[in-house]
Design an enzyme around this catalytic site. Structure first.
Site, PDB file in Angstrom:
ATOM      1  N   LEU A 158       3.935   4.240  -0.365  1.00 18.05           N
ATOM      2  CA  LEU A 158       3.885   5.450  -1.038  1.00 18.05           C
ATOM      3  C   LEU A 158       4.156   5.541  -2.483  1.00 18.05           C
ATOM      4  O   LEU A 158       3.466   6.265  -3.366  1.00 18.05           O
ATOM      5  CB  LEU A 158       5.121   6.456  -0.346  1.00 18.05           C
ATOM      6  CG  LEU A 158       5.321   7.577  -1.136  1.00 18.05           C
ATOM      7  CD1 LEU A 158       4.080   8.720  -0.939  1.00 18.05           C
ATOM      8  CD2 LEU A 158       6.323   8.344  -0.430  1.00 18.05           C
ATOM      9  N   TYR A 159       4.821   4.298  -2.950  1.00 13.62           N
ATOM     10  CA  TYR A 159       4.981   4.118  -4.449  1.00 13.62           C
ATOM     11  C   TYR A 159       3.647   3.899  -5.003  1.00 13.62           C
ATOM     12  O   TYR A 159       3.278   4.596  -5.974  1.00 13.62           O
ATOM     13  CB  TYR A 159       5.898   2.839  -4.552  1.00 13.62           C
ATOM     14  CG  TYR A 159       5.758   2.274  -5.983  1.00 13.62           C
ATOM     15  CD1 TYR A 159       6.176   3.001  -7.153  1.00 13.62           C
ATOM     16  CD2 TYR A 159       5.093   1.001  -6.252  1.00 13.62           C
ATOM     17  CE1 TYR A 159       6.108   2.391  -8.207  1.00 13.62           C
ATOM     18  CE2 TYR A 159       4.980   0.541  -7.412  1.00 13.62           C
ATOM     19  CZ  TYR A 159       5.439   1.249  -8.745  1.00 13.62           C
ATOM     20  OH  TYR A 159       5.366   0.716  -9.948  1.00 13.62           O
ATOM     21  N   ALA A 160       2.930   3.038  -4.392  1.00 10.64           N
ATOM     22  CA  ALA A 160       1.364   2.763  -4.876  1.00 10.64           C
ATOM     23  C   ALA A 160       0.594   4.121  -5.054  1.00 10.64           C
ATOM     24  O   ALA A 160      -0.151   4.554  -5.959  1.00 10.64           O
ATOM     25  CB  ALA A 160       0.843   1.641  -4.233  1.00 10.64           C
ATOM     26  N   THR A 162       1.740   7.222  -5.354  1.00  8.87           N
ATOM     27  CA  THR A 162       2.121   8.125  -6.306  1.00  8.87           C
ATOM     28  C   THR A 162       1.454   7.568  -7.498  1.00  8.87           C
ATOM     29  O   THR A 162       1.260   8.391  -8.558  1.00  8.87           O
ATOM     30  CB  THR A 162       3.556   8.280  -6.188  1.00  8.87           C
ATOM     31  OG1 THR A 162       4.283   6.844  -6.638  1.00  8.87           O
ATOM     32  CG2 THR A 162       4.174   8.870  -5.061  1.00  8.87           C
ATOM     33  N   LYS A 163       1.424   6.184  -7.865  1.00 13.80           N
ATOM     34  CA  LYS A 163       1.172   5.731  -9.030  1.00 13.80           C
ATOM     35  C   LYS A 163      -0.497   5.927  -9.267  1.00 13.80           C
ATOM     36  O   LYS A 163      -1.038   6.255 -10.581  1.00 13.80           O
ATOM     37  CB  LYS A 163       1.288   4.300  -9.287  1.00 13.80           C
ATOM     38  CG  LYS A 163       2.702   4.128  -9.382  1.00 13.80           C
ATOM     39  CD  LYS A 163       3.474   4.788 -10.424  1.00 13.80           C
ATOM     40  CE  LYS A 163       3.602   4.017 -11.882  1.00 13.80           C
ATOM     41  NZ  LYS A 163       4.132   4.759 -12.732  1.00 13.80           N
TER      42      LYS A 163
END
Length: 326
Positions: A158-160, A162-163
């Site tokens: 999810l981090y990736a 959002t980026k």
């Protein structure tokens, strides 16, 4: 010379960047919410080091959450001398995104949109915005160097995701409003004043305390470890060279020399004089097996190249660690 807004100014890379900008005489506006993802005392210590080196009136800090879009927009509008932005503020960490997903959409999506909208509303006054993306957008790959032209539509966390959303929003704003936006995909940044959730920090702490280090994928990971001073030099080079015409650009910024995690452990053992106790674990959800930056575009357009090898950089980190923690 105008003013530079740096979001994430109390963060690892942000504090180093502010220091570099202040050293060359820039006026810097720093923004950070000092959230408790890791110990805020470390962030406060970075800020104290910054303000201690700034001339009176050279550095102004605002404690502000990026997801509070009204406050972000008001801050940007209140500084008519603001002409450049470096947007580094984000909720970082692949593994934490499994536990606190909404923190990532708030900071990395809503927060980035607030910055883009603030730049748009400046109506040309802000000539260039550089923002941080991540190598994580490339997903799980082991097939050689990552190039900006490679497909990046399968983020592994999810981090990736959002980026990657931040990159897409930036491209949209450039197309709609003719803004100058440059995205930098960072590759595993390390060094003094670093982040306590990163492997090199966790390993150092555990080894000095006699605890086992946790090696996911049994340590068979390769990372393009990039020293923070090299990253800052690349950010400054990009900031100083906006596109000739309104454009959205993307660049990898990494050491372009992947290292085995086990090799990093061996270097830390030598530097610390401690033999690590190893706990071998399976791959963690969201992790990727390898990262490898092709940085030829950064070299071509900005004359930038990394200069710090991993052992040298780790040596500087260990020296800082001993000084900071006594």
């Amino acid at each position: 010379m105008g003013q530079v807004l740096v979001t994430g100014a109390a963060g690892f890379i942000g504090a180093h960047l502010c220091q570099a900008l202040l050293a060359r005489g820039e006026q810097v506006i720093g923004l950070d919410n000092l959230n408790p993802y890791y110990d805020p005392k470390l962030k406060e210590a970075r800020l104290a080091a910054l303000t201690g080196k700034a001339r009176p009136g050279q550095f102004a800090f605002h404690r502000l959450d990026l997801s509070d879009q009204d406050s972000v927009l008001a801050l940007m509008a209140a500084h008519p001398g603001l002409d450049r932005v470096v947007h580094l503020g984000a909720q970082a960490g692949v593994r934490w995104s499994l536990q606190a997903p909404f923190a990532y959409t708030a900071a990395n999506v809503t927060g980035t949109l607030a910055i883009l909208e603030g730049v748009r509303r400046a109506e040309g006054r802000i000539g260039h915005t550089v923002y941080a993306s991540t190598s994580s957008v490339y997903g799980s790959r082991t097939d050689g160097a990552f190039r900006e032209s490679d497909c990046a539509d399968r983020p592994a966390s999810l981090y990736a995701a959002t980026k990657l959303a931040g990159e897409l929003m930036a491209k949209s704003y450039t197309d709609l409003y003719r803004l100058n936006l440059t995205g930098l995909r960072f590759f595993t940044v390390y060094g003094p004043w670093g982040r306590p959730d990163m492997a090199y920090w966790l390993f150092t702490e555990a080894m000095l305390q006699g605890r086992p280090i946790r090696l996911f994928n049994e340590g068979r990971m390769r990372r393009d470890f990039t020293y923070v001073d090299d990253i800052v030099a690349g950010v400054v080079a990009a900031l100083d060279n906006p596109p000739a015409t309104p454009a959205h650009r993307l660049y990898n910024i990494g050491n372009s020399h992947p290292e085995e995690l086990l090799d990093m452990v061996a270097m830390l053992e030598e530097l610390l004089g401690v033999t690590a106790k190893r706990e071998l674990l399976p791959m963690q959800p969201g992790d990727v097996p390898a990262t490898f930056a092709d940085v030829s575009a950064m070299q071509r357009d900005f004359g930038w190249r990394p200069t710090t090898d991993l052992r040298t950089g780790l040596g500087r980190f260990v020296a800082w660690w001993r000084g900071y923690f006594g």
